[in-house]
Motif scaffolding. Structure first.
Motif, PDB file in Angstrom:
ATOM      1  N   LYS A 355       2.410  -6.133   5.198  1.00  0.00           N
ATOM      2  CA  LYS A 355       1.109  -6.602   4.713  1.00  0.00           C
ATOM      3  C   LYS A 355      -0.039  -5.974   5.500  1.00  0.00           C
ATOM      4  CE  LYS A 355       2.932 -11.042   3.104  1.00  0.00           C
ATOM      5  NZ  LYS A 355       2.891 -12.525   3.277  1.00  0.00           N
ATOM      6  N   GLU A 356       0.103  -5.911   6.822  1.00  0.00           N
ATOM      7  CA  GLU A 356      -0.973  -5.358   7.644  1.00  0.00           C
ATOM      8  C   GLU A 356      -1.213  -3.879   7.348  1.00  0.00           C
ATOM      9  OE1 GLU A 356       0.077  -6.121  11.665  1.00  0.00           O
ATOM     10  OE2 GLU A 356      -0.524  -8.238  11.621  1.00  0.00           O
ATOM     11  N   CYS A 357      -0.149  -3.145   7.092  1.00  0.00           N
ATOM     12  CA  CYS A 357      -0.290  -1.724   6.785  1.00  0.00           C
ATOM     13  C   CYS A 357      -0.634  -1.475   5.323  1.00  0.00           C
ATOM     14  CB  CYS A 357       0.999  -0.972   7.142  1.00  0.00           C
ATOM     15  SG  CYS A 357       1.359  -0.918   8.913  1.00  0.00           S
ATOM     16  N   GLY A 358      -0.510  -2.493   4.485  1.00  0.00           N
ATOM     17  CA  GLY A 358      -0.789  -2.311   3.066  1.00  0.00           C
ATOM     18  C   GLY A 358       0.151  -1.328   2.414  1.00  0.00           C
ATOM     19  N   LEU A 359       1.427  -1.427   2.742  1.00  0.00           N
ATOM     20  CA  LEU A 359       2.400  -0.465   2.230  1.00  0.00           C
ATOM     21  C   LEU A 359       2.719  -0.733   0.766  1.00  0.00           C
ATOM     22  CD1 LEU A 359       4.891  -0.268   5.238  1.00  0.00           C
ATOM     23  CD2 LEU A 359       3.066   1.314   4.649  1.00  0.00           C
ATOM     24  N   TYR A 382       6.460   5.844   0.424  1.00  0.00           N
ATOM     25  CA  TYR A 382       5.522   4.764   0.720  1.00  0.00           C
ATOM     26  C   TYR A 382       4.110   5.327   0.875  1.00  0.00           C
ATOM     27  CZ  TYR A 382       9.842   2.324   1.903  1.00  0.00           C
ATOM     28  OH  TYR A 382      11.099   1.776   1.876  1.00  0.00           O
ATOM     29  N   LYS A 383       3.129   4.479   0.566  1.00  0.00           N
ATOM     30  CA  LYS A 383       1.730   4.828   0.736  1.00  0.00           C
ATOM     31  C   LYS A 383       1.060   3.757   1.580  1.00  0.00           C
ATOM     32  CE  LYS A 383      -2.242   6.537  -1.879  1.00  0.00           C
ATOM     33  NZ  LYS A 383      -2.785   6.787  -3.239  1.00  0.00           N
ATOM     34  N   VAL A 384       0.235   4.192   2.540  1.00  0.00           N
ATOM     35  CA  VAL A 384      -0.406   3.284   3.482  1.00  0.00           C
ATOM     36  C   VAL A 384      -1.845   3.031   3.047  1.00  0.00           C
ATOM     37  CG1 VAL A 384      -1.096   2.946   5.885  1.00  0.00           C
ATOM     38  CG2 VAL A 384       1.049   4.109   5.352  1.00  0.00           C
ATOM     39  N   HIS A 385      -2.244   1.760   3.015  1.00  0.00           N
ATOM     40  CA  HIS A 385      -3.626   1.354   2.760  1.00  0.00           C
ATOM     41  C   HIS A 385      -4.042   0.462   3.922  1.00  0.00           C
ATOM     42  CE1 HIS A 385      -3.647   2.873  -1.404  1.00  0.00           C
ATOM     43  NE2 HIS A 385      -2.418   2.429  -1.459  1.00  0.00           N
ATOM     44  N   ASN A 386      -4.604   1.069   4.955  1.00  0.00           N
ATOM     45  CA  ASN A 386      -4.957   0.315   6.146  1.00  0.00           C
ATOM     46  C   ASN A 386      -6.322   0.767   6.650  1.00  0.00           C
ATOM     47  OD1 ASN A 386      -4.873   0.223   9.382  1.00  0.00           O
ATOM     48  ND2 ASN A 386      -3.681  -1.474   8.554  1.00  0.00           N
ATOM     49  N   TYR A 395       0.242   3.794  13.837  1.00  0.00           N
ATOM     50  CA  TYR A 395       1.531   3.099  13.777  1.00  0.00           C
ATOM     51  C   TYR A 395       2.031   3.008  12.334  1.00  0.00           C
ATOM     52  CZ  TYR A 395       4.916  -0.729  14.083  1.00  0.00           C
ATOM     53  OH  TYR A 395       6.046  -1.496  13.979  1.00  0.00           O
ATOM     54  N   CYS A 396       1.149   2.662  11.418  1.00  0.00           N
ATOM     55  CA  CYS A 396       1.547   2.522  10.014  1.00  0.00           C
ATOM     56  C   CYS A 396       1.938   3.872   9.412  1.00  0.00           C
ATOM     57  CB  CYS A 396       0.409   1.894   9.212  1.00  0.00           C
ATOM     58  SG  CYS A 396      -0.020   0.199   9.712  1.00  0.00           S
ATOM     59  N   VAL A 400       6.144   5.295   8.095  1.00  0.00           N
ATOM     60  CA  VAL A 400       6.643   5.817   6.813  1.00  0.00           C
ATOM     61  C   VAL A 400       6.691   7.344   6.804  1.00  0.00           C
ATOM     62  CG1 VAL A 400       5.786   3.810   5.570  1.00  0.00           C
ATOM     63  CG2 VAL A 400       4.311   5.804   5.817  1.00  0.00           C
ATOM     64  N   ARG A 401       6.502   7.964   7.956  1.00  0.00           N
ATOM     65  CA  ARG A 401       6.530   9.422   8.024  1.00  0.00           C
ATOM     66  C   ARG A 401       7.953   9.930   7.820  1.00  0.00           C
ATOM     67  NH1 ARG A 401       2.649  12.693  10.379  1.00  0.00           N
ATOM     68  NH2 ARG A 401       1.757  10.893  11.499  1.00  0.00           N
TER      69      ARG A 401
END
Length: 487
Positions: A355-359, A382-386, A395-396, A400-401
């Motif tokens: 949730k915090e990373c908005g994955l 995965y896509k990050v929305h942070n 970190y986020c 997912v790298r």
């Protein structure tokens, strides 16, 4: 006279002994038999592989390497030396991401290949490249690495030359039929075996109308991928797997080699045991599934198909059964109730990070580019929305790298750290692309696409007007480029 008679008797006995061959002939026959039997034993057991696997003469091999089930003390020191044998299609990419993040965050050195993802080159008969890794531009001055976590076939003697003596040895296994099915689709082995997956299983079932053998049944794709993949990654050759006694002895020695063998089907429990073994925090072992295929690209196996594939990968079945039983014993020693609490806490932490990373799961590769980047097209991305702090964004993103991207990042980091304290003055092939270069590429593509749209529009307008009436327009010239502009 008496002495002459005695000499005659001795000569007669000697002549009889020479006629019967004497003791010297018997000794020669015994020596010859010993030589022949030893040569046959060498050919049968493939001693080249035994030198890599049998560890009794190696320092510390007499002491069994077992995981301690004691509760982690709050003041324990985190372990910083680790060897992770990355097996194919066993969830090893998920574990590798955890280890890469820890090494990156704590500035630990990782054994990195100069290119690709393999530390060895078995296609040309080379084991792990000790000399090249010690002289690598990414190597520390000591030539010893904190972590060795990339793909390589097990060679204990060679790995010990690159790592520290107190390194923790870890690997992971998975149910053999699932390994073969995943490997078949991920590496597109239908061309290598000359059959689709369902057709291959149908042939393995011994169908009377099918051929007795199929293409490359006992061969390995690229000299690396094939049947009994886990056992082969552990250092055994195909000849060794066919001998029951040798396989049992090898499994026992592998049990003494590794401190902990994880099980892919029980990933959360495996991460808990790994965390306590290394004395790390819960945040260190939070992981998102990596290299996991999308559901629509999976082949769901029937019970009959599973039995067929297990028979085809019989050595892997025995090895998996042994280490699965060992894993159950580790969990029992750890405590079932304690394990349930730890797993629940780890899952809550993973949901919090999600949730915090908005994955979100995304298709990073379109269908048009699927043929060029099929591996990324088949697996979950995965896509990050942070919008948090810089540390949290890093970190986020690292969470997912992909393995390839993280390996390139570590290459550049270790090269800069161990060889230069300034930015890289050369455009090396393994260096990360700069943001400026990306923006230039995008601007060029956008300008080309705009130019094409203008040309198409001009062509349409020209055909709608009489021949004498041209489209009003002018050419704007600059010092470097010329752009077509319509009024």
């Amino acid at each position: 006279m008496g002495r002459k008679k005695e000499q005659k008797v001795i000569k007669k006995k000697g002549s009889r002994g020479q006629e019967n061959g004497g003791p010297t002939m018997m000794v020669k026959m015994l020596v010859l038999l010993c030589v022949v039997s030893s040569m046959a034993l060498v050919l049968q057991l493939n001693l080249t592989n035994q030198q890599n696997l049998m560890l009794r003469n190696i320092k510390g091999a007499d002491e069994p390497r077992m995981w301690s089930a004691q509760r982690a003390i709050p003041t324990c020191r985190p372990r910083r030396h680790l060897v992770f044998l990355k097996t194919h299609k066993c969830g090893s990419s998920t574990i590798q991401n955890v280890l890469m993040r820890y090494a990156d965050a704590n500035n630990l050195s990782v054994a990195l290949p100069y290119s690709g993802q393999y530390l060895d080159d078995v296609a040309v008969g080379q084991s792990i490249k000790v000399r090249e890794l010690k002289a690598s531009p990414f190597a520390p001055p000591t030539g010893k690495y904190h972590f060795l976590i990339h793909h390589t076939r097990l060679n204990v003697r060679a790995i010990q030359q690159l790592t520290y003596d107190d390194s923790v040895w870890v690997t992971i296994v998975r149910e053999p039929s699932a390994v073969f099915e995943s490997m078949f689709h991920y590496y597109h082995l239908h061309k290598f075996y000359g059959a689709t997956f369902d057709h291959l299983v149908w042939k393995l079932e011994g169908n009377p109308t099918s051929k007795a053998k199929f293409k490359n049944a006992n061969n390995r794709y690229m000299g690396r991928l094939g049947r009994n993949q886990i056992t082969w990654d552990m250092g055994l050759d195909d000849l060794d797997m066919r001998q029951e006694s040798l396989l049992k002895e090898a499994i026992n020695i592998l049990d003494q080699t590794f401190h902990l063998v994880l099980v892919a089907e029980r990933m959360d429990e495996s991460l808990v045991l790994l965390r306590h073994l290394m004395c790390w925090t819960e945040e260190d072992v939070v992981a998102m599934a990596r290299n996991v295929r999308k559901d629509r690209y999976r082949s769901y196996l029937s019970e009959h198909s599973v039995n067929t594939l297990e028979h085809f990968n019989a050595a892997d079945v025995k090895l998996y059964a042994y280490f699965k039983d060992r894993f159950d014993k580790h969990v029992e020693a750890f405590g079932r109730g304690r394990m349930e609490e730890e797993v629940t806490s780890l899952r809550e932490m993973r949901d919090k990070v999600w949730k915090e990373c908005g994955l979100k799961e995304t298709n990073s590769v379109s269908k048009r580019r699927a043929h060029k980047d099929m591996e990324r097209y088949l697996v979950v991305q995965y896509k990050v929305h942070n919008n948090g702090s810089t540390r949290q964004q890093k970190y986020c993103t690292d969470l997912v790298r992909s393995s390839i991207e993280y390996t390139q990042k570590l290459r550049w980091k270790q090269y800069s750290r161990f060889h230069f304290n300034i930015n890289n003055p050369w455009n090396l092939t393994w260096s990360l692309p700069s943001p400026k270069r990306k923006s230039r590429i995008k601007s060029r593509r956008s300008s080309v696409s705009k130019g094409r749209r203008y040309q198409q529009r001009a062509w349409r307008l020209a055909h709608h007007h009489p021949p004498k009436e041209k489209v009003k327009g002018r050419v704007l010239a600059s010092s470097t480029t010329e752009k077509f502009h319509l009024d």
